[in-house]
Write a protein that holds these residues in place. Sequence first.
Motif, PDB file in Angstrom:
ATOM      1  N   ALA A  67      31.287   6.364 -11.683  1.00 13.51           N
ATOM      2  CA  ALA A  67      32.154   6.147 -10.522  1.00 13.51           C
ATOM      3  C   ALA A  67      32.819   7.466 -10.148  1.00 13.51           C
ATOM      4  O   ALA A  67      33.167   8.275 -11.014  1.00 13.51           O
ATOM      5  CB  ALA A  67      33.206   5.087 -10.836  1.00 13.51           C
ATOM      6  N   GLU A  68      32.995   7.678  -8.862  1.00 13.97           N
ATOM      7  CA  GLU A  68      33.592   8.928  -8.384  1.00 13.97           C
ATOM      8  C   GLU A  68      35.044   9.086  -8.827  1.00 13.97           C
ATOM      9  O   GLU A  68      35.486  10.192  -9.123  1.00 13.97           O
ATOM     10  CB  GLU A  68      33.525   8.999  -6.854  1.00 13.97           C
ATOM     11  CG  GLU A  68      32.132   9.195  -6.319  1.00 13.97           C
ATOM     12  CD  GLU A  68      32.092   9.205  -4.801  1.00 13.97           C
ATOM     13  OE1 GLU A  68      33.157   9.397  -4.158  1.00 13.97           O
ATOM     14  OE2 GLU A  68      30.994   9.003  -4.256  1.00 13.97           O
ATOM     15  N   GLU A  69      35.777   7.985  -8.837  1.00 10.90           N
ATOM     16  CA  GLU A  69      37.210   8.055  -9.156  1.00 10.90           C
ATOM     17  C   GLU A  69      37.621   6.811  -9.937  1.00 10.90           C
ATOM     18  O   GLU A  69      37.555   5.703  -9.415  1.00 10.90           O
ATOM     19  CB  GLU A  69      38.006   8.137  -7.845  1.00 10.90           C
ATOM     20  CG  GLU A  69      39.492   8.177  -7.998  1.00 10.90           C
ATOM     21  CD  GLU A  69      40.205   8.129  -6.642  1.00 10.90           C
ATOM     22  OE1 GLU A  69      41.400   7.816  -6.663  1.00 10.90           O
ATOM     23  OE2 GLU A  69      39.580   8.383  -5.598  1.00 10.90           O
ATOM     24  N   VAL A  70      38.008   7.006 -11.183  1.00 15.37           N
ATOM     25  CA  VAL A  70      38.510   5.900 -11.993  1.00 15.37           C
ATOM     26  C   VAL A  70      39.954   6.241 -12.354  1.00 15.37           C
ATOM     27  O   VAL A  70      40.236   7.305 -12.895  1.00 15.37           O
ATOM     28  CB  VAL A  70      37.667   5.672 -13.268  1.00 15.37           C
ATOM     29  CG1 VAL A  70      38.235   4.514 -14.076  1.00 15.37           C
ATOM     30  CG2 VAL A  70      36.207   5.414 -12.908  1.00 15.37           C
ATOM     31  N   THR A  71      40.843   5.321 -12.027  1.00 18.52           N
ATOM     32  CA  THR A  71      42.268   5.518 -12.237  1.00 18.52           C
ATOM     33  C   THR A  71      42.778   4.405 -13.143  1.00 18.52           C
ATOM     34  O   THR A  71      42.403   3.248 -12.977  1.00 18.52           O
ATOM     35  CB  THR A  71      43.011   5.462 -10.882  1.00 18.52           C
ATOM     36  OG1 THR A  71      42.458   6.452 -10.019  1.00 18.52           O
ATOM     37  CG2 THR A  71      44.478   5.723 -11.054  1.00 18.52           C
ATOM     38  N   VAL A  72      43.616   4.774 -14.105  1.00 13.77           N
ATOM     39  CA  VAL A  72      44.165   3.779 -15.019  1.00 13.77           C
ATOM     40  C   VAL A  72      45.670   3.640 -14.817  1.00 13.77           C
ATOM     41  O   VAL A  72      46.342   4.567 -14.362  1.00 13.77           O
ATOM     42  CB  VAL A  72      43.870   4.116 -16.501  1.00 13.77           C
ATOM     43  CG1 VAL A  72      42.375   4.188 -16.753  1.00 13.77           C
ATOM     44  CG2 VAL A  72      44.543   5.388 -16.925  1.00 13.77           C
ATOM     45  N   LEU A  73      46.152   2.466 -15.156  1.00 17.92           N
ATOM     46  CA  LEU A  73      47.588   2.201 -15.155  1.00 17.92           C
ATOM     47  C   LEU A  73      48.012   2.031 -16.600  1.00 17.92           C
ATOM     48  O   LEU A  73      47.467   1.184 -17.319  1.00 17.92           O
ATOM     49  CB  LEU A  73      47.898   0.928 -14.361  1.00 17.92           C
ATOM     50  CG  LEU A  73      49.353   0.447 -14.408  1.00 17.92           C
ATOM     51  CD1 LEU A  73      50.309   1.491 -13.849  1.00 17.92           C
ATOM     52  CD2 LEU A  73      49.485  -0.876 -13.660  1.00 17.92           C
ATOM     53  N   GLU A  74      48.961   2.860 -17.018  1.00 10.67           N
ATOM     54  CA  GLU A  74      49.545   2.764 -18.357  1.00 10.67           C
ATOM     55  C   GLU A  74      50.959   2.233 -18.229  1.00 10.67           C
ATOM     56  O   GLU A  74      51.721   2.663 -17.368  1.00 10.67           O
ATOM     57  CB  GLU A  74      49.650   4.152 -19.010  1.00 10.67           C
ATOM     58  CG  GLU A  74      48.414   4.655 -19.650  1.00 10.67           C
ATOM     59  CD  GLU A  74      48.670   5.973 -20.388  1.00 10.67           C
ATOM     60  OE1 GLU A  74      49.838   6.337 -20.644  1.00 10.67           O
ATOM     61  OE2 GLU A  74      47.681   6.636 -20.697  1.00 10.67           O
ATOM     62  N   VAL A  75      51.315   1.319 -19.097  1.00 14.34           N
ATOM     63  CA  VAL A  75      52.679   0.816 -19.187  1.00 14.34           C
ATOM     64  C   VAL A  75      53.085   0.932 -20.645  1.00 14.34           C
ATOM     65  O   VAL A  75      52.390   0.423 -21.529  1.00 14.34           O
ATOM     66  CB  VAL A  75      52.789  -0.639 -18.688  1.00 14.34           C
ATOM     67  CG1 VAL A  75      54.176  -1.199 -18.949  1.00 14.34           C
ATOM     68  CG2 VAL A  75      52.440  -0.722 -17.204  1.00 14.34           C
ATOM     69  N   GLU A  76      54.169   1.630 -20.875  1.00 13.41           N
ATOM     70  CA  GLU A  76      54.665   1.871 -22.234  1.00 13.41           C
ATOM     71  C   GLU A  76      53.577   2.429 -23.141  1.00 13.41           C
ATOM     72  O   GLU A  76      53.416   2.015 -24.292  1.00 13.41           O
ATOM     73  CB  GLU A  76      55.276   0.582 -22.811  1.00 13.41           C
ATOM     74  CG  GLU A  76      56.474   0.118 -22.014  1.00 13.41           C
ATOM     75  CD  GLU A  76      57.076  -1.184 -22.533  1.00 13.41           C
ATOM     76  OE1 GLU A  76      56.572  -1.754 -23.522  1.00 13.41           O
ATOM     77  OE2 GLU A  76      58.064  -1.628 -21.927  1.00 13.41           O
ATOM     78  N   GLY A  77      52.798   3.360 -22.589  1.00 14.38           N
ATOM     79  CA  GLY A  77      51.775   4.052 -23.357  1.00 14.38           C
ATOM     80  C   GLY A  77      50.493   3.277 -23.574  1.00 14.38           C
ATOM     81  O   GLY A  77      49.594   3.743 -24.267  1.00 14.38           O
TER      82      GLY A  77
ATOM     83  N   ILE B  14      50.300   6.067 -13.529  1.00 15.05           N
ATOM     84  CA  ILE B  14      48.937   6.001 -12.998  1.00 15.05           C
ATOM     85  C   ILE B  14      48.334   7.386 -13.164  1.00 15.05           C
ATOM     86  O   ILE B  14      48.944   8.384 -12.789  1.00 15.05           O
ATOM     87  CB  ILE B  14      48.940   5.567 -11.523  1.00 15.05           C
ATOM     88  CG1 ILE B  14      49.471   4.134 -11.415  1.00 15.05           C
ATOM     89  CG2 ILE B  14      47.536   5.678 -10.936  1.00 15.05           C
ATOM     90  CD1 ILE B  14      49.606   3.617  -9.998  1.00 15.05           C
ATOM     91  N   ARG B  15      47.136   7.426 -13.754  1.00 18.65           N
ATOM     92  CA  ARG B  15      46.490   8.704 -14.024  1.00 18.65           C
ATOM     93  C   ARG B  15      44.976   8.552 -13.959  1.00 18.65           C
ATOM     94  O   ARG B  15      44.449   7.430 -14.044  1.00 18.65           O
ATOM     95  CB  ARG B  15      46.902   9.220 -15.395  1.00 18.65           C
ATOM     96  CG  ARG B  15      46.454   8.303 -16.537  1.00 18.65           C
ATOM     97  CD  ARG B  15      46.573   8.970 -17.888  1.00 18.65           C
ATOM     98  NE  ARG B  15      46.284   8.076 -18.989  1.00 18.65           N
ATOM     99  CZ  ARG B  15      45.066   7.738 -19.403  1.00 18.65           C
ATOM    100  NH1 ARG B  15      43.995   8.204 -18.782  1.00 18.65           N
ATOM    101  NH2 ARG B  15      44.893   6.923 -20.435  1.00 18.65           N
ATOM    102  N   PRO B  16      44.268   9.672 -13.842  1.00 20.38           N
ATOM    103  CA  PRO B  16      42.797   9.596 -13.896  1.00 20.38           C
ATOM    104  C   PRO B  16      42.340   9.139 -15.279  1.00 20.38           C
ATOM    105  O   PRO B  16      42.949   9.478 -16.296  1.00 20.38           O
ATOM    106  CB  PRO B  16      42.349  11.041 -13.636  1.00 20.38           C
ATOM    107  CG  PRO B  16      43.526  11.710 -13.002  1.00 20.38           C
ATOM    108  CD  PRO B  16      44.750  11.021 -13.546  1.00 20.38           C
ATOM    109  N   ALA B  17      41.273   8.379 -15.313  1.00 20.60           N
ATOM    110  CA  ALA B  17      40.712   7.923 -16.590  1.00 20.60           C
ATOM    111  C   ALA B  17      40.038   9.094 -17.288  1.00 20.60           C
ATOM    112  O   ALA B  17      39.567  10.042 -16.658  1.00 20.60           O
ATOM    113  CB  ALA B  17      39.690   6.819 -16.344  1.00 20.60           C
ATOM    114  N   THR B  18      40.000   9.012 -18.596  1.00 19.16           N
ATOM    115  CA  THR B  18      39.275   9.985 -19.407  1.00 19.16           C
ATOM    116  C   THR B  18      38.080   9.278 -20.048  1.00 19.16           C
ATOM    117  O   THR B  18      38.010   8.044 -20.070  1.00 19.16           O
ATOM    118  CB  THR B  18      40.165  10.559 -20.531  1.00 19.16           C
ATOM    119  OG1 THR B  18      40.491   9.482 -21.440  1.00 19.16           O
ATOM    120  CG2 THR B  18      41.442  11.177 -19.964  1.00 19.16           C
TER     121      THR B  18
END
Length: 142
Positions: free
Chosen positions: A48-58, A2-6
Amino acid sequence: MIRPATAEDIPLLADIWLRASVRAHDFIPETFWVSRAELMVQERLPQAEEVTVLEVEGRVIGFTALDGDHLQALFIDPRVQRYGHGSRLMAHAMSGHERLTLSVYSRNVRAVSFYHRLGFHAVEERLEPLTGENETLMAWDR
């Protein structure tokens, strides 16, 4: 991971949003979602103030978007739904807040049930003016 979106993630997130929205909201014409896709890319996600993404296997498979304590969006790629990815993203969002609110279409029974299982409760039901559909405002407190 889980990381911040770019900024580079935004088109992919909008694609996930579109495909998941069409699938989850069969009571709203697909043309409505398609007509809103560019707004997601140009305004909603970038602002949006905070966008977070979930990556699985890149590979990015889902995201949340929050404005303060309000969850604007939680979407998982329809190809990998029902594997706990939404719960994982919500646990991450909830860990950083004492309270969260969100709005969900009342006819999206699967989503309403999902949020109830996470401890959200209905606060009010109201008409969403763009679609004419009822939506439920929900809240969660630590």
